[in-house]
Enzyme design. Sequence first.
Site, PDB file in Angstrom:
ATOM      1  N   GLU A  77      -7.692  -4.878  15.034  1.00 51.78           N
ATOM      2  CA  GLU A  77      -8.493  -4.006  14.170  1.00 51.78           C
ATOM      3  C   GLU A  77      -9.983  -4.290  14.388  1.00 51.78           C
ATOM      4  O   GLU A  77     -10.393  -5.447  14.447  1.00 51.78           O
ATOM      5  CB  GLU A  77      -8.117  -4.265  12.704  1.00 51.78           C
ATOM      6  CG  GLU A  77      -8.881  -3.383  11.736  1.00 51.78           C
ATOM      7  CD  GLU A  77      -8.385  -3.519  10.302  1.00 51.78           C
ATOM      8  OE1 GLU A  77      -7.174  -3.297  10.054  1.00 51.78           O
ATOM      9  OE2 GLU A  77      -9.212  -3.863   9.438  1.00 51.78           O
ATOM     10  N   ALA A 135     -15.573   4.041   3.149  1.00 49.69           N
ATOM     11  CA  ALA A 135     -15.537   5.237   2.311  1.00 49.69           C
ATOM     12  C   ALA A 135     -16.930   5.750   1.944  1.00 49.69           C
ATOM     13  O   ALA A 135     -17.208   6.937   2.045  1.00 49.69           O
ATOM     14  CB  ALA A 135     -14.748   4.954   1.053  1.00 49.69           C
ATOM     15  N   HIS A 163      -8.433   4.803  10.529  1.00 50.72           N
ATOM     16  CA  HIS A 163      -8.165   4.632   9.095  1.00 50.72           C
ATOM     17  C   HIS A 163      -8.821   5.813   8.369  1.00 50.72           C
ATOM     18  O   HIS A 163      -9.874   6.309   8.790  1.00 50.72           O
ATOM     19  CB  HIS A 163      -8.785   3.338   8.568  1.00 50.72           C
ATOM     20  CG  HIS A 163      -8.200   2.094   9.174  1.00 50.72           C
ATOM     21  ND1 HIS A 163      -8.219   0.874   8.541  1.00 50.72           N
ATOM     22  CD2 HIS A 163      -7.578   1.866  10.361  1.00 50.72           C
ATOM     23  CE1 HIS A 163      -7.641  -0.031   9.306  1.00 50.72           C
ATOM     24  NE2 HIS A 163      -7.254   0.538  10.420  1.00 50.72           N
TER      25      HIS A 163
HETATM   26  P1  FAD Z   1      -2.311   2.754  -2.972  1.00 50.38           P
HETATM   27  O1  FAD Z   1      -1.084   2.602  -2.172  1.00 50.38           O
HETATM   28  O2  FAD Z   1      -2.599   4.076  -3.580  1.00 50.38           O
HETATM   29  O3  FAD Z   1      -2.278   1.620  -4.098  1.00 50.38           O
HETATM   30  C1  FAD Z   1      -3.412   1.323  -4.883  1.00 50.38           C
HETATM   31  C2  FAD Z   1      -2.951   0.719  -6.201  1.00 50.38           C
HETATM   32  O4  FAD Z   1      -2.362   1.737  -7.010  1.00 50.38           O
HETATM   33  C3  FAD Z   1      -1.870  -0.357  -6.063  1.00 50.38           C
HETATM   34  O5  FAD Z   1      -2.098  -1.320  -7.056  1.00 50.38           O
HETATM   35  C4  FAD Z   1      -0.577   0.391  -6.324  1.00 50.38           C
HETATM   36  O6  FAD Z   1       0.444  -0.466  -6.822  1.00 50.38           O
HETATM   37  C5  FAD Z   1      -1.042   1.378  -7.384  1.00 50.38           C
HETATM   38  N1  FAD Z   1      -0.258   2.623  -7.423  1.00 50.38           N
HETATM   39  C6  FAD Z   1       0.142   3.377  -6.386  1.00 50.38           C
HETATM   40  N2  FAD Z   1       0.814   4.456  -6.836  1.00 50.38           N
HETATM   41  C7  FAD Z   1       0.813   4.394  -8.183  1.00 50.38           C
HETATM   42  C8  FAD Z   1       1.342   5.204  -9.237  1.00 50.38           C
HETATM   43  N3  FAD Z   1       2.029   6.321  -8.964  1.00 50.38           N
HETATM   44  N4  FAD Z   1       1.156   4.825 -10.526  1.00 50.38           N
HETATM   45  C9  FAD Z   1       0.460   3.696 -10.831  1.00 50.38           C
HETATM   46  N5  FAD Z   1      -0.057   2.871  -9.877  1.00 50.38           N
HETATM   47  C10 FAD Z   1       0.117   3.222  -8.574  1.00 50.38           C
HETATM   48  N6  FAD Z   1     -10.153   0.195   2.751  1.00 50.38           N
HETATM   49  C11 FAD Z   1     -11.154   1.002   3.225  1.00 50.38           C
HETATM   50  O7  FAD Z   1     -11.993   1.469   2.454  1.00 50.38           O
HETATM   51  N7  FAD Z   1     -11.243   1.279   4.556  1.00 50.38           N
HETATM   52  C12 FAD Z   1     -10.345   0.813   5.460  1.00 50.38           C
HETATM   53  O8  FAD Z   1     -10.452   1.097   6.656  1.00 50.38           O
HETATM   54  C13 FAD Z   1      -9.281  -0.028   4.993  1.00 50.38           C
HETATM   55  N8  FAD Z   1      -8.341  -0.517   5.837  1.00 50.38           N
HETATM   56  C14 FAD Z   1      -7.295  -1.270   5.345  1.00 50.38           C
HETATM   57  C15 FAD Z   1      -6.311  -1.727   6.236  1.00 50.38           C
HETATM   58  C16 FAD Z   1      -5.234  -2.477   5.765  1.00 50.38           C
HETATM   59  C17 FAD Z   1      -4.190  -2.953   6.738  1.00 50.38           C
HETATM   60  C18 FAD Z   1      -5.135  -2.803   4.383  1.00 50.38           C
HETATM   61  C19 FAD Z   1      -4.005  -3.625   3.867  1.00 50.38           C
HETATM   62  C20 FAD Z   1      -6.116  -2.364   3.502  1.00 50.38           C
HETATM   63  C21 FAD Z   1      -7.194  -1.583   3.964  1.00 50.38           C
HETATM   64  N9  FAD Z   1      -8.193  -1.099   3.111  1.00 50.38           N
HETATM   65  C22 FAD Z   1      -9.222  -0.312   3.591  1.00 50.38           C
HETATM   66  C23 FAD Z   1      -8.199  -1.479   1.695  1.00 50.38           C
HETATM   67  C24 FAD Z   1      -7.486  -0.459   0.800  1.00 50.38           C
HETATM   68  O9  FAD Z   1      -8.184   0.763   0.836  1.00 50.38           O
HETATM   69  C25 FAD Z   1      -7.492  -1.038  -0.621  1.00 50.38           C
HETATM   70  O10 FAD Z   1      -6.649  -2.148  -0.692  1.00 50.38           O
HETATM   71  C26 FAD Z   1      -7.222  -0.043  -1.730  1.00 50.38           C
HETATM   72  O11 FAD Z   1      -7.618  -0.664  -2.964  1.00 50.38           O
HETATM   73  C27 FAD Z   1      -5.776   0.370  -1.871  1.00 50.38           C
HETATM   74  O12 FAD Z   1      -5.410   1.239  -0.892  1.00 50.38           O
HETATM   75  P2  FAD Z   1      -3.853   1.674  -0.693  1.00 50.38           P
HETATM   76  O13 FAD Z   1      -3.850   2.704   0.348  1.00 50.38           O
HETATM   77  O14 FAD Z   1      -3.010   0.494  -0.546  1.00 50.38           O
HETATM   78  O15 FAD Z   1      -3.613   2.348  -2.142  1.00 50.38           O
END
Ligand code: FAD
Length: 291
Positions: A17, A51, A77
Amino acid sequence: MKISEIYRQKKTVISLEVFPPKITSPVETVYDTLDHLKELSPDFISVTYGAGGKAKDRTVEIAGKIKGDYGIESMAHLTCISSTKEQVASGLAAIRDAGIENILALRGDIPEDPDFEFPNPLQYQYARELIGEVKAAGGFSIGAACYPEGHVDSPGPAEDMEHLKEKVDCGADFLVSQLFFDNELFYDFMDRAAKAGISIPVSAGIMPVLNRNQILRMTKLSGCSVPAKLERMLDRYGDDPAALREAGEAYATEQIVELLAWGVRGIHLYTMNKYEAAKRIIGSIERIREK
Ligand code: FAD
Protein backbone atom coordinates in the site's frame (compact mmCIF):
# COMPACT_ATOMS: atom_id res chain seq x y z
CA MET A 1 -6.86 -8.27 -13.80
CA LYS A 2 -9.40 -8.34 -11.03
CA ILE A 3 -7.97 -9.03 -7.58
CA SER A 4 -10.65 -11.68 -7.00
CA GLU A 5 -9.05 -13.55 -9.92
CA ILE A 6 -5.56 -13.14 -8.42
CA TYR A 7 -6.79 -14.77 -5.19
CA ARG A 8 -8.21 -17.60 -7.30
CA GLN A 9 -4.90 -18.13 -9.07
CA LYS A 10 -2.47 -17.73 -6.18
CA LYS A 11 -2.12 -19.47 -2.88
CA THR A 12 -0.89 -16.30 -1.19
CA VAL A 13 -1.35 -12.78 -2.52
CA ILE A 14 1.33 -10.23 -1.64
CA SER A 15 0.22 -6.61 -1.86
CA LEU A 16 1.69 -3.24 -0.96
CA GLU A 17 0.00 0.00 0.00
CA VAL A 18 1.22 3.51 -0.85
CA PHE A 19 -0.29 6.93 -0.22
CA PRO A 20 -0.33 9.93 -2.57
CA PRO A 21 2.13 12.67 -1.54
CA LYS A 22 0.57 15.80 -0.02
CA ILE A 23 -0.51 18.31 -2.65
CA THR A 24 2.37 20.57 -1.58
CA SER A 25 4.93 17.86 -2.51
CA PRO A 26 5.72 16.79 -6.05
CA VAL A 27 3.80 13.68 -7.09
CA GLU A 28 7.06 12.27 -8.51
CA THR A 29 8.22 11.28 -5.02
CA VAL A 30 5.77 8.38 -5.05
CA TYR A 31 7.05 7.25 -8.44
CA ASP A 32 10.59 7.13 -7.02
CA THR A 33 9.19 4.83 -4.34
CA LEU A 34 7.30 2.74 -6.90
CA ASP A 35 10.45 2.35 -9.03
CA HIS A 36 11.85 0.39 -6.07
CA LEU A 37 8.66 -1.39 -4.97
CA LYS A 38 8.23 -2.76 -8.48
CA GLU A 39 11.28 -4.98 -7.93
CA LEU A 40 9.34 -6.91 -5.28
CA SER A 41 6.88 -8.22 -7.89
CA PRO A 42 3.83 -7.54 -5.73
CA ASP A 43 0.54 -9.08 -6.87
CA PHE A 44 -1.04 -5.67 -6.56
CA ILE A 45 -0.40 -2.21 -5.15
CA SER A 46 -3.15 -0.14 -3.54
CA VAL A 47 -3.30 3.64 -3.28
CA THR A 48 -5.04 5.33 -0.35
CA TYR A 49 -7.61 8.10 -0.66
CA GLY A 50 -7.57 11.18 1.54
CA ALA A 51 -11.20 12.10 1.98
CA GLY A 52 -10.77 15.76 2.81
CA GLY A 53 -7.54 16.81 1.11
CA LYS A 54 -6.79 17.76 -2.47
CA ALA A 55 -4.36 14.82 -2.73
CA LYS A 56 -7.43 12.62 -3.26
CA ASP A 57 -7.29 13.55 -6.94
CA ARG A 58 -3.89 11.91 -7.08
CA THR A 59 -5.19 8.48 -6.07
CA VAL A 60 -6.60 7.67 -9.49
CA GLU A 61 -3.61 9.14 -11.31
CA ILE A 62 -1.14 7.04 -9.30
CA ALA A 63 -3.21 3.84 -9.39
CA GLY A 64 -3.65 4.30 -13.15
CA LYS A 65 0.11 4.63 -13.66
CA ILE A 66 0.85 1.60 -11.47
CA LYS A 67 -1.24 -0.43 -13.85
CA GLY A 68 -0.45 1.31 -17.15
CA ASP A 69 3.22 2.24 -16.78
CA TYR A 70 4.51 -0.22 -14.17
CA GLY A 71 2.47 -3.18 -15.40
CA ILE A 72 1.38 -4.06 -11.86
CA GLU A 73 -2.25 -4.60 -10.89
CA SER A 74 -3.57 -1.70 -8.84
CA MET A 75 -6.41 -0.92 -6.46
CA ALA A 76 -7.81 2.57 -5.79
CA HIS A 77 -9.20 3.24 -2.31
CA LEU A 78 -12.45 5.21 -2.30
CA THR A 79 -14.35 6.62 0.67
CA CYS A 80 -17.94 7.85 0.88
CA ILE A 81 -18.76 9.45 4.24
CA SER A 82 -17.88 12.97 3.13
CA SER A 83 -19.13 12.65 -0.45
CA THR A 84 -22.31 13.23 -2.37
CA LYS A 85 -23.76 10.57 -4.68
CA GLU A 86 -22.58 12.69 -7.65
CA GLN A 87 -19.02 12.85 -6.31
CA VAL A 88 -18.93 9.08 -5.83
CA ALA A 89 -20.34 8.53 -9.33
CA SER A 90 -17.69 10.79 -10.87
CA GLY A 91 -14.99 9.12 -8.73
CA LEU A 92 -16.09 5.73 -10.06
CA ALA A 93 -16.11 7.02 -13.63
CA ALA A 94 -12.56 8.38 -13.21
CA ILE A 95 -11.38 5.04 -11.80
CA ARG A 96 -12.97 3.17 -14.69
CA ASP A 97 -11.56 5.60 -17.29
CA ALA A 98 -8.06 5.08 -15.86
CA GLY A 99 -8.42 1.35 -16.55
CA ILE A 100 -8.42 0.41 -12.84
CA GLU A 101 -10.46 -2.71 -12.08
CA ASN A 102 -10.18 -2.87 -8.29
CA ILE A 103 -11.62 -0.64 -5.57
CA LEU A 104 -11.25 -0.75 -1.80
CA ALA A 105 -14.67 0.62 -0.84
CA LEU A 106 -14.57 2.39 2.51
CA ARG A 107 -16.68 4.59 4.70
CA GLY A 108 -13.64 6.74 5.50
CA ASP A 109 -12.58 8.51 8.65
CA ILE A 110 -14.29 11.71 9.59
CA PRO A 111 -12.10 14.58 8.29
CA GLU A 112 -10.44 16.43 11.20
CA ASP A 113 -10.50 19.83 9.52
CA PRO A 114 -13.18 21.78 11.47
CA ASP A 115 -14.03 23.73 8.30
CA PHE A 116 -14.67 20.60 6.28
CA GLU A 117 -18.14 20.78 4.76
CA PHE A 118 -20.06 17.52 4.80
CA PRO A 119 -23.00 17.07 2.46
CA ASN A 120 -26.09 18.04 4.35
CA PRO A 121 -27.91 15.74 4.83
CA LEU A 122 -25.25 12.99 4.75
CA GLN A 123 -25.69 10.81 1.70
CA TYR A 124 -23.70 7.82 2.99
CA GLN A 125 -23.44 6.40 6.47
CA TYR A 126 -21.59 3.12 6.05
CA ALA A 127 -19.22 1.44 3.61
CA ARG A 128 -21.83 -1.18 2.71
CA GLU A 129 -23.82 1.50 0.86
CA LEU A 130 -20.78 2.31 -1.30
CA ILE A 131 -20.05 -1.38 -1.82
CA GLY A 132 -23.62 -1.87 -3.09
CA GLU A 133 -23.23 1.02 -5.52
CA VAL A 134 -19.87 -0.17 -6.85
CA LYS A 135 -21.34 -3.64 -7.28
CA ALA A 136 -24.33 -2.24 -9.15
CA ALA A 137 -22.03 -0.16 -11.37
CA GLY A 138 -20.33 -3.44 -12.39
CA GLY A 139 -16.89 -4.23 -13.75
CA PHE A 140 -14.91 -3.93 -10.49
CA SER A 141 -13.50 -6.37 -8.00
CA ILE A 142 -14.43 -4.93 -4.61
CA GLY A 143 -12.36 -5.00 -1.43
CA ALA A 144 -13.55 -3.93 2.02
CA ALA A 145 -11.79 -3.18 5.30
CA CYS A 146 -11.92 -5.48 8.32
CA TYR A 147 -10.69 -5.06 11.88
CA PRO A 148 -9.23 -8.04 13.77
CA GLU A 149 -9.67 -6.17 17.08
CA GLY A 150 -12.94 -4.51 16.07
CA HIS A 151 -13.40 -1.04 14.63
CA VAL A 152 -12.83 1.83 17.10
CA ASP A 153 -16.39 3.15 16.73
CA SER A 154 -17.97 -0.26 17.23
CA PRO A 155 -19.69 -1.15 20.52
CA GLY A 156 -18.19 -4.66 20.41
CA PRO A 157 -16.72 -7.46 18.29
CA ALA A 158 -20.07 -9.22 17.74
CA GLU A 159 -21.75 -6.10 16.28
CA ASP A 160 -18.65 -5.34 14.21
CA MET A 161 -18.70 -8.88 12.76
CA GLU A 162 -22.40 -8.52 11.95
CA HIS A 163 -21.70 -5.36 9.97
CA LEU A 164 -18.70 -6.97 8.27
CA LYS A 165 -20.97 -9.75 7.07
CA GLU A 166 -23.33 -7.09 5.67
CA LYS A 167 -20.44 -5.69 3.62
CA VAL A 168 -19.71 -9.15 2.25
CA ASP A 169 -23.40 -9.67 1.44
CA CYS A 170 -23.49 -6.31 -0.37
CA GLY A 171 -20.76 -7.46 -2.75
CA ALA A 172 -17.25 -7.36 -1.23
CA ASP A 173 -15.03 -9.93 -2.96
CA PHE A 174 -12.15 -9.84 -0.48
CA LEU A 175 -11.11 -8.15 2.76
CA VAL A 176 -7.98 -6.29 3.82
CA SER A 177 -7.33 -6.02 7.53
CA GLN A 178 -6.39 -3.16 9.75
CA LEU A 179 -2.87 -3.38 11.15
CA PHE A 180 -2.32 -5.63 14.15
CA PHE A 181 0.74 -6.73 16.11
CA ASP A 182 -0.51 -9.93 17.69
CA ASN A 183 -1.18 -12.72 15.20
CA GLU A 184 -3.31 -14.63 17.72
CA LEU A 185 -5.88 -11.83 17.50
CA PHE A 186 -5.99 -12.26 13.74
CA TYR A 187 -6.44 -16.04 14.01
CA ASP A 188 -9.27 -15.52 16.50
CA PHE A 189 -10.87 -12.98 14.14
CA MET A 190 -10.65 -15.47 11.26
CA ASP A 191 -12.39 -18.13 13.37
CA ARG A 192 -15.16 -15.71 14.25
CA ALA A 193 -15.49 -14.60 10.61
CA ALA A 194 -15.82 -18.22 9.47
CA LYS A 195 -18.52 -18.81 12.10
CA ALA A 196 -20.33 -15.69 10.83
CA GLY A 197 -20.37 -17.24 7.35
CA ILE A 198 -17.60 -15.12 5.82
CA SER A 199 -15.57 -17.18 3.40
CA ILE A 200 -14.04 -14.61 1.02
CA PRO A 201 -10.22 -14.19 1.09
CA VAL A 202 -8.74 -11.98 3.79
CA SER A 203 -5.35 -10.28 3.53
CA ALA A 204 -3.55 -9.49 6.77
CA GLY A 205 -2.48 -5.85 7.05
CA ILE A 206 1.07 -5.55 8.39
CA MET A 207 2.70 -2.28 9.34
CA PRO A 208 6.41 -2.35 10.17
CA VAL A 209 7.32 -0.30 13.24
CA LEU A 210 9.80 2.25 11.93
CA ASN A 211 9.12 5.20 14.18
CA ARG A 212 8.02 5.17 17.83
CA ASN A 213 5.73 8.21 17.81
CA GLN A 214 4.12 7.26 14.55
CA ILE A 215 3.25 3.79 15.80
CA LEU A 216 1.90 5.09 19.12
CA ARG A 217 -0.29 7.55 17.20
CA MET A 218 -1.51 4.83 14.83
CA THR A 219 -2.32 2.34 17.58
CA LYS A 220 -4.20 4.99 19.53
CA LEU A 221 -6.22 6.07 16.49
CA SER A 222 -7.02 2.54 15.37
CA GLY A 223 -7.54 0.99 18.81
CA CYS A 224 -4.99 -1.68 17.91
CA SER A 225 -3.35 -3.23 20.96
CA VAL A 226 0.39 -3.18 21.67
CA PRO A 227 1.58 -6.59 22.93
CA ALA A 228 4.14 -6.67 25.75
CA LYS A 229 6.93 -7.82 23.40
CA LEU A 230 6.36 -4.80 21.14
CA GLU A 231 6.19 -2.48 24.13
CA ARG A 232 9.58 -3.81 25.32
CA MET A 233 10.98 -3.18 21.86
CA LEU A 234 9.66 0.40 21.82
CA ASP A 235 11.08 1.03 25.32
CA ARG A 236 14.49 -0.36 24.52
CA TYR A 237 15.06 0.97 21.00
CA GLY A 238 12.58 3.87 20.80
CA ASP A 239 15.25 6.54 21.15
CA ASP A 240 17.52 5.04 18.52
CA PRO A 241 15.78 5.32 15.13
CA ALA A 242 18.19 3.01 13.31
CA ALA A 243 17.94 0.29 15.98
CA LEU A 244 14.15 0.59 16.14
CA ARG A 245 13.93 0.30 12.37
CA GLU A 246 16.00 -2.87 12.46
CA ALA A 247 13.91 -4.36 15.26
CA GLY A 248 10.65 -3.23 13.60
CA GLU A 249 11.52 -4.90 10.33
CA ALA A 250 12.45 -8.12 12.14
CA TYR A 251 9.14 -8.00 14.06
CA ALA A 252 7.09 -7.52 10.87
CA THR A 253 9.01 -10.29 9.10
CA GLU A 254 8.37 -12.70 11.98
CA GLN A 255 4.66 -11.83 11.94
CA ILE A 256 4.51 -12.47 8.18
CA VAL A 257 6.39 -15.78 8.34
CA GLU A 258 4.01 -17.02 11.06
CA LEU A 259 0.96 -15.87 9.09
CA LEU A 260 2.20 -17.61 5.94
CA ALA A 261 2.84 -20.82 7.86
CA TRP A 262 -0.70 -20.55 9.30
CA GLY A 263 -2.07 -20.33 5.74
CA VAL A 264 -3.13 -16.69 5.39
CA ARG A 265 -4.54 -15.86 1.92
CA GLY A 266 -2.72 -12.56 1.64
CA ILE A 267 -0.22 -10.17 3.19
CA HIS A 268 -0.90 -6.46 2.69
CA LEU A 269 2.14 -4.41 3.67
CA TYR A 270 1.51 -0.82 4.68
CA THR A 271 4.73 0.57 3.19
CA MET A 272 4.18 4.18 4.32
CA ASN A 273 6.10 4.95 1.10
CA LYS A 274 9.32 3.60 2.71
CA TYR A 275 10.70 1.30 0.06
CA GLU A 276 13.88 0.27 1.92
CA ALA A 277 11.95 -1.44 4.72
CA ALA A 278 9.49 -3.01 2.26
CA LYS A 279 12.37 -4.37 0.21
CA ARG A 280 14.10 -5.93 3.20
CA ILE A 281 10.87 -7.44 4.57
CA ILE A 282 9.38 -8.80 1.34
CA GLY A 283 12.85 -9.62 0.01
CA SER A 284 13.41 -11.90 2.99
CA ILE A 285 10.33 -14.05 2.24
CA GLU A 286 11.16 -14.64 -1.41
CA ARG A 287 11.26 -18.41 -1.11
CA ILE A 288 8.35 -18.90 1.26
CA ARG A 289 5.78 -16.50 -0.21
CA GLU A 290 4.68 -19.04 -2.82
CA LYS A 291 5.03 -22.20 -0.72
P1 FAD B 1 -17.77 0.63 7.85
O1 FAD B 1 -17.61 -0.76 7.41
O2 FAD B 1 -18.95 1.40 7.36
O3 FAD B 1 -17.73 0.63 9.45
C1 FAD B 1 -17.61 1.82 10.19
C2 FAD B 1 -18.21 1.60 11.57
O4 FAD B 1 -19.63 1.53 11.46
C3 FAD B 1 -17.79 0.29 12.24
O5 FAD B 1 -17.69 0.53 13.62
C4 FAD B 1 -18.94 -0.65 11.95
O6 FAD B 1 -19.06 -1.68 12.93
C5 FAD B 1 -20.11 0.31 12.02
N1 FAD B 1 -21.27 -0.09 11.20
C6 FAD B 1 -21.27 -0.56 9.94
N2 FAD B 1 -22.54 -0.79 9.54
C7 FAD B 1 -23.35 -0.43 10.55
C8 FAD B 1 -24.77 -0.44 10.77
N3 FAD B 1 -25.60 -0.87 9.81
N4 FAD B 1 -25.26 -0.01 11.95
C9 FAD B 1 -24.43 0.44 12.94
N5 FAD B 1 -23.08 0.45 12.81
C10 FAD B 1 -22.55 0.02 11.63
N6 FAD B 1 -9.50 5.71 5.29
C11 FAD B 1 -9.37 6.71 4.36
O7 FAD B 1 -9.87 7.82 4.57
N7 FAD B 1 -8.68 6.50 3.21
C12 FAD B 1 -8.12 5.31 2.90
O8 FAD B 1 -7.51 5.15 1.84
C13 FAD B 1 -8.24 4.23 3.85
N8 FAD B 1 -7.72 3.01 3.60
C14 FAD B 1 -7.91 1.98 4.50
C15 FAD B 1 -7.40 0.71 4.20
C16 FAD B 1 -7.59 -0.35 5.09
C17 FAD B 1 -7.03 -1.70 4.74
C18 FAD B 1 -8.28 -0.14 6.31
C19 FAD B 1 -8.47 -1.26 7.29
C20 FAD B 1 -8.78 1.12 6.62
C21 FAD B 1 -8.61 2.19 5.72
N9 FAD B 1 -9.12 3.47 5.97
C22 FAD B 1 -8.96 4.49 5.06
C23 FAD B 1 -9.76 3.77 7.26
C24 FAD B 1 -11.28 3.60 7.22
O9 FAD B 1 -11.83 4.55 6.33
C25 FAD B 1 -11.79 3.85 8.64
O10 FAD B 1 -11.40 2.81 9.48
C26 FAD B 1 -13.27 4.15 8.76
O11 FAD B 1 -13.49 4.70 10.07
C27 FAD B 1 -14.17 2.95 8.61
O12 FAD B 1 -14.28 2.56 7.32
P2 FAD B 1 -15.02 1.17 6.91
O13 FAD B 1 -15.06 1.14 5.45
O14 FAD B 1 -14.44 0.05 7.64
O15 FAD B 1 -16.49 1.51 7.50
